[in-house]
Write a protein that holds these residues in place. Structure first.
Motif, PDB file in Angstrom:
ATOM      1  N   GLY A 175       0.810  -1.208   0.000  1.00  0.00           N
ATOM      2  CA  GLY A 175       0.000   0.000   0.000  1.00  0.00           C
ATOM      3  C   GLY A 175       0.842   1.255   0.000  1.00  0.00           C
ATOM      4  N   ASP A 176       0.232   2.351  -0.480  1.00  0.00           N
ATOM      5  CA  ASP A 176       0.963   3.618  -0.501  1.00  0.00           C
ATOM      6  C   ASP A 176       0.148   4.776   0.055  1.00  0.00           C
ATOM      7  N   SER A 177      -0.930   4.476   0.761  1.00  0.00           N
ATOM      8  CA  SER A 177      -1.709   5.514   1.421  1.00  0.00           C
ATOM      9  C   SER A 177      -0.948   6.020   2.645  1.00  0.00           C
ATOM     10  N   PRO A 178      -1.340   7.167   3.201  1.00  0.00           N
ATOM     11  CA  PRO A 178      -0.701   7.621   4.436  1.00  0.00           C
ATOM     12  C   PRO A 178      -0.767   6.578   5.546  1.00  0.00           C
ATOM     13  N   ALA A 179      -1.905   5.889   5.669  1.00  0.00           N
ATOM     14  CA  ALA A 179      -2.030   4.857   6.708  1.00  0.00           C
ATOM     15  C   ALA A 179      -1.078   3.696   6.440  1.00  0.00           C
ATOM     16  N   ALA A 180      -0.926   3.306   5.176  1.00  0.00           N
ATOM     17  CA  ALA A 180      -0.018   2.204   4.843  1.00  0.00           C
ATOM     18  C   ALA A 180       1.426   2.573   5.133  1.00  0.00           C
ATOM     19  N   LEU A 181       1.799   3.814   4.850  1.00  0.00           N
ATOM     20  CA  LEU A 181       3.168   4.251   5.141  1.00  0.00           C
ATOM     21  C   LEU A 181       3.425   4.253   6.644  1.00  0.00           C
ATOM     22  N   ARG A 182       2.446   4.693   7.425  1.00  0.00           N
ATOM     23  CA  ARG A 182       2.601   4.648   8.886  1.00  0.00           C
ATOM     24  C   ARG A 182       2.721   3.197   9.350  1.00  0.00           C
ATOM     25  N   ARG A 183       1.912   2.327   8.781  1.00  0.00           N
ATOM     26  CA  ARG A 183       1.947   0.906   9.160  1.00  0.00           C
ATOM     27  C   ARG A 183       3.303   0.297   8.812  1.00  0.00           C
ATOM     28  N   ALA A 184       3.805   0.604   7.642  1.00  0.00           N
ATOM     29  CA  ALA A 184       5.114   0.078   7.246  1.00  0.00           C
ATOM     30  C   ALA A 184       6.207   0.578   8.179  1.00  0.00           C
ATOM     31  N   GLY A 185       6.150   1.853   8.539  1.00  0.00           N
ATOM     32  CA  GLY A 185       7.164   2.398   9.428  1.00  0.00           C
ATOM     33  C   GLY A 185       7.136   1.771  10.804  1.00  0.00           C
ATOM     34  N   ARG A 186       5.941   1.438  11.301  1.00  0.00           N
ATOM     35  CA  ARG A 186       5.800   0.878  12.649  1.00  0.00           C
ATOM     36  C   ARG A 186       6.008  -0.620  12.683  1.00  0.00           C
ATOM     37  N   LEU A 187       5.626  -1.320  11.604  1.00  0.00           N
ATOM     38  CA  LEU A 187       5.470  -2.767  11.708  1.00  0.00           C
ATOM     39  C   LEU A 187       6.186  -3.569  10.630  1.00  0.00           C
ATOM     40  N   GLY A 188       6.856  -2.915   9.686  1.00  0.00           N
ATOM     41  CA  GLY A 188       7.433  -3.650   8.570  1.00  0.00           C
ATOM     42  C   GLY A 188       8.944  -3.597   8.494  1.00  0.00           C
ATOM     43  N   GLU A 189       9.506  -4.651   7.913  1.00  0.00           N
ATOM     44  CA  GLU A 189      10.917  -4.635   7.520  1.00  0.00           C
ATOM     45  C   GLU A 189      11.071  -4.090   6.104  1.00  0.00           C
ATOM     46  N   GLY A 190       9.976  -4.107   5.336  1.00  0.00           N
ATOM     47  CA  GLY A 190      10.013  -3.611   3.975  1.00  0.00           C
ATOM     48  C   GLY A 190       8.734  -2.875   3.642  1.00  0.00           C
ATOM     49  N   TRP A 191       8.857  -1.902   2.726  1.00  0.00           N
ATOM     50  CA  TRP A 191       7.671  -1.235   2.166  1.00  0.00           C
ATOM     51  C   TRP A 191       7.517  -1.723   0.736  1.00  0.00           C
ATOM     52  N   HIS A 192       6.315  -2.242   0.421  1.00  0.00           N
ATOM     53  CA  HIS A 192       6.093  -3.018  -0.798  1.00  0.00           C
ATOM     54  C   HIS A 192       5.003  -2.367  -1.661  1.00  0.00           C
ATOM     55  N   PRO A 193       5.273  -1.198  -2.238  1.00  0.00           N
ATOM     56  CA  PRO A 193       4.254  -0.565  -3.080  1.00  0.00           C
ATOM     57  C   PRO A 193       4.118  -1.274  -4.419  1.00  0.00           C
ATOM     58  N   PHE A 194       2.914  -1.201  -4.992  1.00  0.00           N
ATOM     59  CA  PHE A 194       2.623  -1.824  -6.286  1.00  0.00           C
ATOM     60  C   PHE A 194       2.452  -0.735  -7.336  1.00  0.00           C
ATOM     61  N   MET A 195       3.113  -0.902  -8.488  1.00  0.00           N
ATOM     62  CA  MET A 195       3.047   0.033  -9.616  1.00  0.00           C
ATOM     63  C   MET A 195       3.393   1.463  -9.177  1.00  0.00           C
ATOM     64  N   PRO A 196       4.501   1.642  -8.468  1.00  0.00           N
ATOM     65  CA  PRO A 196       4.854   3.003  -8.055  1.00  0.00           C
ATOM     66  C   PRO A 196       5.366   3.830  -9.222  1.00  0.00           C
ATOM     67  N   THR A 197       5.263   5.139  -9.080  1.00  0.00           N
ATOM     68  CA  THR A 197       5.932   6.065  -9.983  1.00  0.00           C
ATOM     69  C   THR A 197       7.166   6.611  -9.274  1.00  0.00           C
ATOM     70  N   LEU A 198       8.110   7.090 -10.052  1.00  0.00           N
ATOM     71  CA  LEU A 198       9.325   7.636  -9.452  1.00  0.00           C
ATOM     72  C   LEU A 198       8.997   8.873  -8.624  1.00  0.00           C
TER      73      LEU A 198
END
Length: 302
Positions: A175-198
């Motif tokens: 995910g790349d929503s604000p909530a997903a970024l917060r979740r990744a920062g708190r709970l993830g070893e990796g951030w896994h966005p799909f079809m990102p743009t630069l």
């Protein structure tokens, strides 16, 4: 960087034999990991995008662990609220034990309100459930017996072994929503966005870093999933990485390396069943990527 393949575990003609072939081809081409998508109830909206038959991601990973050694396996992503966290924790830890190359738990909230209704899980609370379940999953991996007290699950004195074989079974938060970024920062070893743009990555990586800093954790690794569409595209700000010519995709990989990406997952599914090619078409796309874009033996971009 390390490179992986999204195994297409759905759609007419999908069989155990061609699923094994996908994994075997990925290993033969030098990819080091392979990941599998998640749906439990193939509701009409899911079927429009990911048609049945749909093979369960954990069952398939366990099946492949015994047949395609040397390939790390994972999920892209597991819809965390669909299963009790003790079940998810046990399946992930078991496969990490059974597969010599280990396991990655991709974690997200999903998108199908109909599937949530079918499974009896409140769609509107999916974010809060995901956060709590991820905390419970981590506890189950490190505590035996394990007790947990939350809003959605509570239990006491549950035996949870075997623990994961890895010292740290990685969680990649999608995910790349604000909530997903917060979740990744708190709970993830990796951030896994799909079809990102630069442009999107450059804007969101500082948000991810701030969320990790606030949580007192290391910044998660950048581990994107790129949908690969080989054609010439204008270099606009909204071009998804992975969409374009061989030269453009090579440039995308160089840009990801500069941003610190450690893993990249290649996905040959176009997002529309009507536009999907054959298994041989998918293999040819991956062969092109290996021959002209990345050196899977060294991790270097060509």
């Amino acid at each position: 960087m390390r490179y992986g393949v999204n195994l297409l575990n759905f759609g007419p003609g999908t069989t155990p034999r061609n699923l094994e072939r996908q994994a075997t081809d990925a290993r033969a081409l030098g990819f080091t990991f392979a990941m599998i998508s998640d749906h439990i109830a193939v509701t009409p909206d899911v079927h429009e995008v990911y048609p049945a038959p749909f093979y369960d991601q954990f069952v398939l990973a366990a099946h492949l662990a015994g047949r395609v050694p040397g390939l790390q396996l994972g999920t892209t992503i597991t819809v965390i609220p669909y299963r009790h966290p003790l079940q998810t924790a046990r399946m992930a830890a078991n496969i990490d034990q059974l597969n010599d190359a280990g396991f990655i738990l991709g974690a997200g909230v999903g998108w199908s309100a109909a599937e949530y209704r079918t499974l009896g899980v409140p769609f509107e609370e999916r974010g809060a459930i995901t956060d709590e379940y991820l905390a419970a999953i981590r506890a189950a991996w490190t505590e035996d017996p394990c007790s947990f007290e939350g809003r959605y699950v509570s239990y006491e004195g549950i035996r949870t072994t075997p623990a994961p074989a890895s010292a740290q079974l990685p969680v990649w938060v999608g995910g790349d929503s604000p909530a997903a970024l917060r979740r990744a920062g708190r709970l993830g070893e990796g951030w896994h966005p799909f079809m990102p743009t630069l442009q999107g990555l450059r804007a969101k990586l500082p948000v991810l870093a701030a969320a990790a800093e606030e949580a007192g954790r290391p910044v998660p690794e950048l581990v994107p999933r790129l949908q690969i569409v080989l054609d010439e595209r204008p270099d606009t700000e909204d071009r998804p990485l992975g969409h374009g010519s061989v030269d453009q995709i090579r440039g995308d990989l160089h840009a990801l390396a500069e941003l610190g990406a450690t893993h990249v997952l290649f996905d040959t599914y176009p997002g529309d069943p009507a536009a999907r090619g054959t298994a041989e078409d998918d293999r040819q796309v991956l062969e092109t990527i290996v021959e002209k874009v990345v050196d899977t033996s060294t991790g270097e971009v060509r």
